[in-house]
Motif scaffolding. Structure first.
Motif, PDB file in Angstrom:
ATOM      1  N   ARG A  12       2.301   3.200  -5.549  1.00 16.06           N
ATOM      2  CA  ARG A  12       2.677   4.560  -5.157  1.00 16.06           C
ATOM      3  C   ARG A  12       2.740   4.636  -3.629  1.00 16.06           C
ATOM      4  O   ARG A  12       1.905   4.088  -2.932  1.00 16.06           O
ATOM      5  CB  ARG A  12       1.650   5.546  -5.720  1.00 16.06           C
ATOM      6  CG  ARG A  12       1.919   7.009  -5.432  1.00 16.06           C
ATOM      7  CD  ARG A  12       1.021   7.886  -6.303  1.00 16.06           C
ATOM      8  NE  ARG A  12      -0.387   7.511  -6.188  1.00 16.06           N
ATOM      9  CZ  ARG A  12      -1.231   8.070  -5.320  1.00 16.06           C
ATOM     10  NH1 ARG A  12      -0.813   9.010  -4.488  1.00 16.06           N
ATOM     11  NH2 ARG A  12      -2.493   7.690  -5.281  1.00 16.06           N
ATOM     12  N   THR A  13       3.744   5.363  -3.126  1.00 20.79           N
ATOM     13  CA  THR A  13       3.978   5.418  -1.691  1.00 20.79           C
ATOM     14  C   THR A  13       3.986   6.851  -1.184  1.00 20.79           C
ATOM     15  O   THR A  13       4.185   7.800  -1.951  1.00 20.79           O
ATOM     16  CB  THR A  13       5.318   4.752  -1.335  1.00 20.79           C
ATOM     17  OG1 THR A  13       6.348   5.285  -2.186  1.00 20.79           O
ATOM     18  CG2 THR A  13       5.242   3.246  -1.546  1.00 20.79           C
ATOM     19  N   GLN A  14       3.781   7.008   0.124  1.00 16.75           N
ATOM     20  CA  GLN A  14       3.819   8.341   0.726  1.00 16.75           C
ATOM     21  C   GLN A  14       5.201   8.943   0.636  1.00 16.75           C
ATOM     22  O   GLN A  14       5.362  10.150   0.441  1.00 16.75           O
ATOM     23  CB  GLN A  14       3.369   8.269   2.198  1.00 16.75           C
ATOM     24  CG  GLN A  14       1.885   8.010   2.381  1.00 16.75           C
ATOM     25  CD  GLN A  14       1.480   8.012   3.840  1.00 16.75           C
ATOM     26  OE1 GLN A  14       2.320   7.885   4.738  1.00 16.75           O
ATOM     27  NE2 GLN A  14       0.184   8.147   4.090  1.00 16.75           N
ATOM     28  N   THR A  15       6.214   8.114   0.802  1.00 18.42           N
ATOM     29  CA  THR A  15       7.602   8.544   0.651  1.00 18.42           C
ATOM     30  C   THR A  15       8.341   7.504  -0.177  1.00 18.42           C
ATOM     31  O   THR A  15       8.006   6.321  -0.140  1.00 18.42           O
ATOM     32  CB  THR A  15       8.315   8.684   2.010  1.00 18.42           C
ATOM     33  OG1 THR A  15       8.295   7.409   2.682  1.00 18.42           O
ATOM     34  CG2 THR A  15       7.616   9.722   2.884  1.00 18.42           C
ATOM     35  N   GLY A  16       9.336   7.940  -0.933  1.00 18.87           N
ATOM     36  CA  GLY A  16      10.121   7.007  -1.724  1.00 18.87           C
ATOM     37  C   GLY A  16       9.568   6.798  -3.123  1.00 18.87           C
ATOM     38  O   GLY A  16       8.613   7.443  -3.540  1.00 18.87           O
ATOM     39  N   ASP A  17      10.186   5.872  -3.815  1.00 19.64           N
ATOM     40  CA  ASP A  17       9.947   5.692  -5.247  1.00 19.64           C
ATOM     41  C   ASP A  17       9.086   4.480  -5.572  1.00 19.64           C
ATOM     42  O   ASP A  17       9.272   3.824  -6.587  1.00 19.64           O
ATOM     43  CB  ASP A  17      11.294   5.590  -5.976  1.00 19.64           C
ATOM     44  CG  ASP A  17      12.159   4.449  -5.461  1.00 19.64           C
ATOM     45  OD1 ASP A  17      11.869   3.928  -4.356  1.00 19.64           O
ATOM     46  OD2 ASP A  17      13.127   4.077  -6.149  1.00 19.64           O
TER      47      ASP A  17
ATOM     48  N   GLY B 109       0.862  -1.171   0.000  1.00 19.78           N
ATOM     49  CA  GLY B 109       0.000   0.000   0.000  1.00 19.78           C
ATOM     50  C   GLY B 109       0.898   1.220   0.000  1.00 19.78           C
ATOM     51  O   GLY B 109       1.997   1.165  -0.568  1.00 19.78           O
ATOM     52  N   HIS B 110       0.486   2.286   0.664  1.00 21.62           N
ATOM     53  CA  HIS B 110       1.317   3.500   0.620  1.00 21.62           C
ATOM     54  C   HIS B 110       2.550   3.412   1.525  1.00 21.62           C
ATOM     55  O   HIS B 110       3.394   4.301   1.506  1.00 21.62           O
ATOM     56  CB  HIS B 110       0.493   4.740   0.944  1.00 21.62           C
ATOM     57  CG  HIS B 110      -0.141   4.791   2.303  1.00 21.62           C
ATOM     58  ND1 HIS B 110       0.564   4.611   3.481  1.00 21.62           N
ATOM     59  CD2 HIS B 110      -1.423   5.033   2.669  1.00 21.62           C
ATOM     60  CE1 HIS B 110      -0.248   4.756   4.520  1.00 21.62           C
ATOM     61  NE2 HIS B 110      -1.462   4.991   4.061  1.00 21.62           N
ATOM     62  N   MET B 111       2.664   2.364   2.323  1.00 20.92           N
ATOM     63  CA  MET B 111       3.834   2.035   3.148  1.00 20.92           C
ATOM     64  C   MET B 111       4.037   2.981   4.331  1.00 20.92           C
ATOM     65  O   MET B 111       5.012   2.843   5.081  1.00 20.92           O
ATOM     66  CB  MET B 111       5.115   1.993   2.290  1.00 20.92           C
ATOM     67  CG  MET B 111       5.074   1.011   1.134  1.00 20.92           C
ATOM     68  SD  MET B 111       4.904  -0.723   1.619  1.00 20.92           S
ATOM     69  CE  MET B 111       6.577  -1.118   2.143  1.00 20.92           C
ATOM     70  N   GLY B 112       3.109   3.892   4.552  1.00 17.70           N
ATOM     71  CA  GLY B 112       3.274   4.827   5.649  1.00 17.70           C
ATOM     72  C   GLY B 112       3.302   4.170   7.015  1.00 17.70           C
ATOM     73  O   GLY B 112       3.935   4.685   7.944  1.00 17.70           O
ATOM     74  N   VAL B 113       2.614   3.044   7.155  1.00 12.26           N
ATOM     75  CA  VAL B 113       2.587   2.324   8.435  1.00 12.26           C
ATOM     76  C   VAL B 113       3.470   1.082   8.410  1.00 12.26           C
ATOM     77  O   VAL B 113       3.487   0.314   9.373  1.00 12.26           O
ATOM     78  CB  VAL B 113       1.146   1.930   8.819  1.00 12.26           C
ATOM     79  CG1 VAL B 113       0.306   3.160   9.136  1.00 12.26           C
ATOM     80  CG2 VAL B 113       0.491   1.109   7.714  1.00 12.26           C
TER      81      VAL B 113
END
Length: 249
Positions: free
Chosen positions: A43-48, A16-20
């Motif tokens: 797509r992620t909150q931070t990173g590529d 998912g967005h990897m934020g957690v």
């Protein structure tokens, strides 16, 4: 595994967005829970992107902890319809073709599964399981047959194993989702959650993941990966398969 023999549940986590993701990894490590990750390059909150270079160290650390990995299709590609015996209408929700419908052949779809698996192996050093999960769980008998012919068995989730982190928090509070899961989950269930959902305003993982794990353990459950699941164990242990040839999309 900890818990009573025969009372295993199988926690699976889709990208998912990897934020957690860091928080979830810490909780899993704290409670010695092994899971099966289904990876797509979202797509992620931070990173590529969730399978990009920025997140590669995170995945490598999970491999070192003993987790398992499988494909979620590289560009999180949804099956939309069967077009012919070996052709499918698909729509990626990530990557260069995001939001665009295309018609793919069965070998092209197999390549999409294999690409995520290859990337996971590249960044973790661990061979992924010969399994995949179609985004949204959307499939058809023809799609499943095509994937199985090129070496991949599909994994869905149990009705009680849908943990609800994709649902609107306005109508499905974290407290409600936790209580429902602890009430309904049974031995053998495959559980589903994500490494971050964009649309949920009150994030699921910080509130629910740890009490879910501790609550299930208190009820005598243990956690195992899909490598140990009775439905998939024999399939996984078959002699190594040849990877499908790459095809141009």
């Amino acid at each position: 595994m900890q818990g009573k023999p025969g009372k295993a549940v199988y926690l699976t986590l889709d990208t998912g967005h990897m934020g957690v993701a860091p928080l979830m990894a810490d909780i899993l490590h704290k409670h010695k829970v092994k899971v099966t990750f289904f990876g797509a390059n979202e797509r992620t909150q931070t990173g590529d992107g969730s399978l990009g270079k920025d997140w590669a160290p995170w995945w490598k650390a999970r491999a070192a902890e003993g987790h398992e990995f499988a494909s979620h299709t590289f560009d999180h590609t949804y099956w939309r319809a069967d077009v012919a015996t070996d052709q499918f209408r698909v729509r990626p929700s990530a990557g260069p073709l995001e939001g665009r419908e295309s018609v793919w052949t069965a070998p092209q779809y197999c390549d999409e599964i294999a690409k995520a698996g290859s990337r996971l192996e590249e960044i973790t050093g661990k061979k992924p399981l010969p399994l995949f999960r179609a985004p949204g769980g959307k499939t058809s008998p023809r799609l499943l047959a095509a994937a199985k012919a090129c070496g991949y068995e599909h994994v869905g989730w149990s009705p009680a194993g849908f943990l609800g982190d994709e649902l609107a928090s306005e109508t499905h509070s974290n407290d409600q989702l936790l209580k429902k899961a602890l009430r309904d989950i049974r031995s053998g269930d495959i559980l589903l959650a994500h490494l971050g959902i964009w649309s949920r305003k009150d994030p699921w993982a910080p509130a629910v993941l740890e009490p879910l794990i501790t609550g299930l353990k208190e009820r005598g459950f243990c956690f195992a990966t899909l490598r140990e699941h009775p439905r998939y164990k024999a399939w996984i242990e078959q002699p190594a398969r040849q990877s499908p040839a790459r095809t141009a999309k």
